[in-house]
Design a protein around this motif. Sequence first.
Motif, PDB file in Angstrom:
ATOM      1  N   GLY A 351       0.044   5.810   0.634  1.00  0.00           N
ATOM      2  CA  GLY A 351       0.753   4.754  -0.062  1.00  0.00           C
ATOM      3  C   GLY A 351       2.176   4.603   0.423  1.00  0.00           C
ATOM      4  N   ARG A 358      -0.445   7.719  -3.955  1.00  0.00           N
ATOM      5  CA  ARG A 358      -1.712   8.083  -4.580  1.00  0.00           C
ATOM      6  C   ARG A 358      -1.983   9.568  -4.368  1.00  0.00           C
ATOM      7  N   GLN A 364      -2.585   6.397  -8.894  1.00  0.00           N
ATOM      8  CA  GLN A 364      -1.534   5.740  -8.120  1.00  0.00           C
ATOM      9  C   GLN A 364      -0.274   5.746  -8.983  1.00  0.00           C
TER      10      GLN A 364
END
Length: 548
Positions: A351, A358, A364
């Motif tokens: 990410g 994440r 997330q």
Amino acid sequence: MRDRRLSPASLAVAAASAVLIAGAGCGGDAYDPLATAAARAGHPGNPEASIPPMCYATTAGGANGCWTCHTTGRGPNTLADHDLQRAYSFSDAARRNPWTHLLEDLSAAAARTSDAEILEYIREDNYAPLRKALAARPDYPGYVPDLDLEAGFDDDGFARDGSGFRAVRYKPFPGSFWPTNGSAGDVFLRLPAAFREDASGAPSREVYRLNLALLEAAIASPSPLPVGGAAPPAEAPAGREVEPVSELLAGLDLDGDGAISASVTRIRRLPARYVGGAAGVPVRAWIYPRGTELLHSVRYLDPDRPALLAARMKELRYARKVDEPDDWAIARAYEREAEEKEEGRPPFHAGAPEVGLRNAFGWQIQAFIEDERGRLRLQTAEEHRACMGCHGAVGVTVDQTFSLARKVPGAAGWRHQDLRGMPDVPQAGHAEPEVLTYLRRARGADDYRGNAEMLARFFPGGALDEAEVRRGAPGGDRDLAYLVAPSRERALLLDKAYRALVRAQRFEAGRDVVLGPATGILRVVEGESTGLAEAERVYLDGRAHLAW
């Protein structure tokens, strides 16, 4: 080092933000919450930022605050990381403590701010401007805060704005997360739309209540409850107290009394699946369903508000369960984490700031922090990694989270955070109250044993006054707020000290404050042993769950 290049979406956001960086980063009038993260794209900074400052605490021959996090994992959390109580198992890159703010004396900087000035500052709202600024950025792919805090919550804790968020009242995790150590916080939970609808797709408060009660029972029960149609065995746990819900909607005798009733307040067994529009989603003990959202604000301390929650936020943290790994995948994720640690590699999180990082368990996570003018901005990649240490692979967590497992049971736990009237109950499996246990084991009220106010209150003459601490336990004449809330003077000093950190904008050196340089912390980790094993002060019983 693994590849950390940003995604095309992240690069687009960085380009779009570039024109505003000067205004946002140098105190100009322009407010772009994305500018700082964009400006620092490609500069990963500290690869070990996920190691929190508490892990650099000295043990003084037996002072152990490590037990709260590093313990024997249970259920799907197969991690047993209690060895981290025995040894500073750091990579070479992590042996020098990066959290140097804790080694500084911020008292002079704090003294330059008057009480009136800091009170005016902390009572300003920096959340609504963030919402407005992000809503005006169609190029931004991340979370736009959609909870209207000004609209507030109804008597049942549901957001009046119709967003689906519900306030969670919970017992703060012991130590650094107590208000006496710097911050107040609150938590809001939302399940996906299907959980808020009946089988026909129509919104249903009754269905949502039941699904939330099922989730509460699945996450917060100290022992996993039986799932499915079989009646709970005679030796089954007492179950979880919940707000009044209908067994008719579940089609199951949830409380095990042999009847299906229109209203019950205890769940001793769980249905195989959630209800209403979520009837296809399995109920899993100690696992959140995909799409669950958690919103958490970290706030300044307002000593004139009963719950201590100032209007101004230090941070806003958001987590969404974007994937729901099965038990095999969860176990494999813990194995990979152990392999990375064994090989001396820093943890990797997919990410980027614009969409969040994440972890390996489907969460997330995205966060915002104050800029030098007190406006909330997107955290940088390095600042995001500091969030991942506690929400990655820690033995004590329940599906990598803390708050819902520590929720006040039933209806009393579905409202905005407030420690007043909350008892200091023990952790699950413990006989003694949690605060008392922490003070005994840590030999102070924080990992560095530097909270002078708490030491004076509860360690007169250097010895723990257990009778005074027990006043906040069940049956005592006080509550948790009495035990862990700071005095007005301390609250304002902590606010002023943190404001100095905000002005400096050096969060890579830490975001926690102490009043005076921390003495119970290592500058450099030179040896391996913490000394706790030799002192026979290692504990394997730390739990997030509580014995209400």
